[in-house]
Design a protein around this motif. Structure first.
Motif, mmCIF file in Angstrom:
data_model
loop_
_atom_site.group_PDB
_atom_site.id
_atom_site.type_symbol
_atom_site.label_atom_id
_atom_site.label_comp_id
_atom_site.label_asym_id
_atom_site.label_seq_id
_atom_site.Cartn_x
_atom_site.Cartn_y
_atom_site.Cartn_z
ATOM 1 N N SER A 142 0.835 -1.134 -0.172
ATOM 2 C CA SER A 142 0.032 -0.038 0.130
ATOM 3 C C SER A 142 1.055 1.343 0.139
ATOM 4 O O SER A 142 0.465 2.303 -0.552
ATOM 5 N N TYR B 289 1.671 1.978 -3.357
ATOM 6 C CA TYR B 289 0.425 2.307 -4.176
ATOM 7 C C TYR B 289 0.277 3.819 -3.720
ATOM 8 O O TYR B 289 -0.448 4.646 -4.863
ATOM 9 N N ILE C 87 -15.090 3.532 -8.832
ATOM 10 C CA ILE C 87 -14.118 3.883 -8.246
ATOM 11 C C ILE C 87 -14.724 4.668 -6.937
ATOM 12 O O ILE C 87 -15.170 5.854 -7.409
ATOM 13 N N ILE D 110 -6.166 5.188 0.103
ATOM 14 C CA ILE D 110 -5.526 3.883 -0.243
ATOM 15 C C ILE D 110 -5.130 3.008 0.801
ATOM 16 O O ILE D 110 -4.613 3.657 1.972
ATOM 17 N N ASN E 238 -6.295 -2.447 -1.406
ATOM 18 C CA ASN E 238 -6.123 -1.806 -2.731
ATOM 19 C C ASN E 238 -5.148 -2.491 -3.419
ATOM 20 O O ASN E 238 -4.382 -3.258 -2.804
ATOM 21 N N THR E 239 -5.150 -2.517 -4.632
ATOM 22 C CA THR E 239 -4.458 -3.211 -5.532
ATOM 23 C C THR E 239 -3.628 -2.431 -6.543
ATOM 24 O O THR E 239 -4.042 -1.164 -6.921
ATOM 25 N N ASP F 75 -6.332 -1.145 -8.706
ATOM 26 C CA ASP F 75 -7.201 -0.212 -8.502
ATOM 27 C C ASP F 75 -6.382 1.213 -8.618
ATOM 28 O O ASP F 75 -7.136 2.296 -9.149
ATOM 29 N N VAL F 76 -5.277 1.293 -8.409
ATOM 30 C CA VAL F 76 -4.415 2.841 -8.557
ATOM 31 C C VAL F 76 -4.354 3.073 -10.290
ATOM 32 O O VAL F 76 -4.675 3.980 -10.466
#
Length: 109
Positions: A8, A11, A58, A71, A75-76, A79-80
């Motif tokens: 994370s 991210y 989103i 974030i 989250n992956t 996702d970002v």
């Protein structure tokens, strides 16, 4: 730190860097040694941005012309990527219609 916490952090940095590349300056300056999972920015087209993000499933917070991105460990990278891609498309669409996307960095100054 758990692997999800370390991921994370990556991210969080990607979101911060991606926003800056889109000329969106977060309301709080990035702190590289301690990345925040909460990133907010203000924009004159915040409602259109929020609607586009929501349409892409989103979920962010939208209030008083501000977008708040959170974030977390769940989250992956996808996702970002989806978040930044949607923001990029919004910017391109606004530029095509000559809407004011970037009349300067958008913050609460």
């Amino acid at each position: 730190l758990s692997s999800s916490s370390a991921a994370s952090d990556v991210y969080k940095r990607q979101v911060q860097e991606g926003l800056l590349k889109l000329s969106i300056r977060p309301m709080a300056p990035p702190q590289p040694d301690c990345p925040s999972g909460i990133v907010s920015f203000q924009h004159p087209n915040s409602q259109a941005i929020y609607d586009a993000l929501l349409k892409e499933n989103i979920h962010v917070m939208h209030h008083a012309g501000r977008i708040r991105i959170a974030i977390h460990g769940f989250n992956t990278e996808d996702d970002v990527d989806r978040l930044l891609d949607c923001l990029r498309r919004q910017r391109e669409a606004a530029q095509k219609t000559e809407a004011a996307w970037n009349d300067g960095p958008h913050t609460m100054e």
